[in-house]
Design an enzyme around this catalytic site. Sequence first.
Site, PDB file in Angstrom:
ATOM      1  N   MET A 107       0.834  -1.201   0.000  1.00 20.56           N
ATOM      2  CA  MET A 107       0.000   0.000   0.000  1.00 20.56           C
ATOM      3  C   MET A 107       0.871   1.254   0.000  1.00 20.56           C
ATOM      4  SD  MET A 107      -3.435  -0.953   2.040  1.00 20.56           S
ATOM      5  CE  MET A 107      -2.862  -0.712   3.708  1.00 20.56           C
ATOM      6  N   HIS A 161       9.259  -3.251   3.458  1.00 17.87           N
ATOM      7  CA  HIS A 161       8.905  -3.442   2.050  1.00 17.87           C
ATOM      8  C   HIS A 161      10.166  -3.713   1.212  1.00 17.87           C
ATOM      9  CE1 HIS A 161       5.570  -0.501   3.318  1.00 17.87           C
ATOM     10  NE2 HIS A 161       4.912  -1.610   2.999  1.00 17.87           N
ATOM     11  N   GLN A 163     -10.301  -3.228   1.984  1.00 16.90           N
ATOM     12  CA  GLN A 163      -9.793  -3.888   3.188  1.00 16.90           C
ATOM     13  C   GLN A 163      -9.853  -2.981   4.425  1.00 16.90           C
ATOM     14  OE1 GLN A 163      -5.808  -4.509   1.330  1.00 16.90           O
ATOM     15  NE2 GLN A 163      -5.006  -4.065   3.372  1.00 16.90           N
ATOM     16  N   ARG A 196       5.916 -11.502   7.257  1.00 20.81           N
ATOM     17  CA  ARG A 196       5.288 -12.164   8.415  1.00 20.81           C
ATOM     18  C   ARG A 196       4.817 -11.153   9.463  1.00 20.81           C
ATOM     19  NH1 ARG A 196       8.601 -16.767   7.152  1.00 20.81           N
ATOM     20  NH2 ARG A 196      10.420 -16.081   8.317  1.00 20.81           N
ATOM     21  N   GLN A 244      -2.493 -12.471   7.619  1.00 16.47           N
ATOM     22  CA  GLN A 244      -2.678 -12.192   6.185  1.00 16.47           C
ATOM     23  C   GLN A 244      -1.905 -13.202   5.342  1.00 16.47           C
ATOM     24  OE1 GLN A 244      -2.593  -8.134   4.226  1.00 16.47           O
ATOM     25  NE2 GLN A 244      -0.477  -8.738   3.888  1.00 16.47           N
TER      26      GLN A 244
HETATM   27  P1  AMP Z   1       1.552  -2.906   3.498  1.00 15.61           P
HETATM   28  O1  AMP Z   1       2.061  -1.854   2.569  1.00 15.61           O
HETATM   29  O2  AMP Z   1       1.561  -2.494   4.931  1.00 15.61           O
HETATM   30  O3  AMP Z   1       0.244  -3.494   3.029  1.00 15.61           O
HETATM   31  O4  AMP Z   1       2.595  -4.097   3.432  1.00 15.61           O
HETATM   32  C1  AMP Z   1       2.988  -4.670   2.207  1.00 15.61           C
HETATM   33  C2  AMP Z   1       3.796  -5.916   2.495  1.00 15.61           C
HETATM   34  O5  AMP Z   1       4.938  -5.568   3.259  1.00 15.61           O
HETATM   35  C3  AMP Z   1       3.023  -6.969   3.301  1.00 15.61           C
HETATM   36  O6  AMP Z   1       3.343  -8.256   2.804  1.00 15.61           O
HETATM   37  C4  AMP Z   1       3.552  -6.759   4.688  1.00 15.61           C
HETATM   38  O7  AMP Z   1       3.476  -7.905   5.500  1.00 15.61           O
HETATM   39  C5  AMP Z   1       5.000  -6.400   4.408  1.00 15.61           C
HETATM   40  N1  AMP Z   1       5.568  -5.682   5.544  1.00 15.61           N
HETATM   41  C6  AMP Z   1       5.070  -4.588   6.164  1.00 15.61           C
HETATM   42  N2  AMP Z   1       5.825  -4.245   7.234  1.00 15.61           N
HETATM   43  C7  AMP Z   1       6.818  -5.162   7.293  1.00 15.61           C
HETATM   44  C8  AMP Z   1       7.927  -5.379   8.176  1.00 15.61           C
HETATM   45  N3  AMP Z   1       8.165  -4.570   9.218  1.00 15.61           N
HETATM   46  N4  AMP Z   1       8.741  -6.423   7.936  1.00 15.61           N
HETATM   47  C9  AMP Z   1       8.515  -7.255   6.898  1.00 15.61           C
HETATM   48  N5  AMP Z   1       7.496  -7.114   6.025  1.00 15.61           N
HETATM   49  C10 AMP Z   1       6.659  -6.082   6.214  1.00 15.61           C
END
Ligand code: AMP
Length: 298
Positions: free
Chosen positions: A46, A53, A77, A165, A170
Site C-alpha cells: 500500500m 517493504h 480492506q 510475516r 494475512q
Molecule cells: P503494506 O504496505 O503495509 O500493506 O505491506 C505490504 C507488504 O509488506 C506486506 O506483505 C507486509 O506484510 C509487508 N511488511 C510490512 N511491514 C513489514 C515489516 N516490518 N517487515 C517485513 N514485512 C513487512
Amino acid sequence: NVLLAPSPRKPAPDFNMEIISDIKVMQNRCLSVRAAGQTISFVPTMGFLHEGHLSLLREGRKRGDLLVLSIFVNPTQFGQGEDLDRYPRDFDRDEAMARECGVDLLFYPDAEAIYPPGYAAYVTVEGPLTTTLEGACRPTHFRGVTTVVTKLFAIVLPHVALFGRKDFQQLAVITRMTADLNLPVEVVGMPIIREGDGLAMSSRNVYLSKDERQQALVLNGTLRHAAEMAQNGESDAEKILTMAESCLDKEADLKIDYVKICNAQSLEEVDTIDHDSVMLLAVSVGKTRLIDNGNLIS
Ligand code: AMP
C-alpha cells in the site's frame, strides 16, 4: 582550466523502471514477459515504503527476472471509520526507493480502475483463519485483502509473490487462498524487519507521537519476554498470556485488542506451547492500531 570543467554526468542507471497505471497495459506487459520465458516476482504493497517493504523487494529481485511492485491503498480492506482517508502516501519518495531497489515495473492503479462502477466479485477464505484475531476485530478486512490480491495476481501474473510475516494472519490467509484456488503462484513469507529499538516497521508508525512511539516499544518487549519464558521451560500458555497482559496494561495510552498464543498453521489458540506456537498481538496506542507477532520457541 580544470576547475571550470563541467563535472562528469552521473552514469545513467542500468535499468529503467516503468510506471504503469492502466490494468490492460500492465497485464499485456506481464503476458509478454512470460511469453518470452522470463519469470516475474511480485511485491504487493500500500506504499509509503520502508525497510520492511524493501526487504521483500530485495528478495524478489533475486527470485525473478522481472520485479514488479504494486502500490495500491485498497479501499475494500478498510472498515468503516478506519484510516483509509488519512493512510500515509508519498508517491515521489516511493518511486525513488523502488528505482533504488531495482524494480522493473511499478503498478500504480487508482481505485476506480480496480473497482469500476458495477463491480461485484469478491473472493473469501472461510472459517477460523479469517474469523479469529484480525478477522474478529475487522470483519470485512480479509475479504478485501483476498479480493485485491487475487485481482493483482490476475493482472501481474507472477511466478513468485512475497509477503511479510509482520502481517502473520494475512500471510496464512493468502497461502490458504492460493493453494485452495490452485493459483500458479509461489507465496513466500519473509521475516519481520524492526527499527533498531525493536518496533516492527509499519507505514502507520508515522501516526505515533513521540510519547506513543515510546509506549509502542512494549509490543516487542512483551513478545521477547514471552519467548524468554517459553525458552526457560514455561509451556503453559495461560501463564505467558497473564504476563503479557500485565506488561501491556502498564502503558497508559495502550488498549489491547487481543493477545493470543496460536498454532502457526491453523491459528487456533493453544493451551500448551510447542515449536509451532506464535504469540500475536494487536493494540491501539492512542488512535493508532498496531500489530506484532513472534515465535515463542525458535
Ligand atoms: P503494506 O504496505 O503495509 O500493506 O505491506 C505490504 C507488504 O509488506 C506486506 O506483505 C507486509 O506484510 C509487508 N511488511 C510490512 N511491514 C513489514 C515489516 N516490518 N517487515 C517485513 N514485512 C513487512
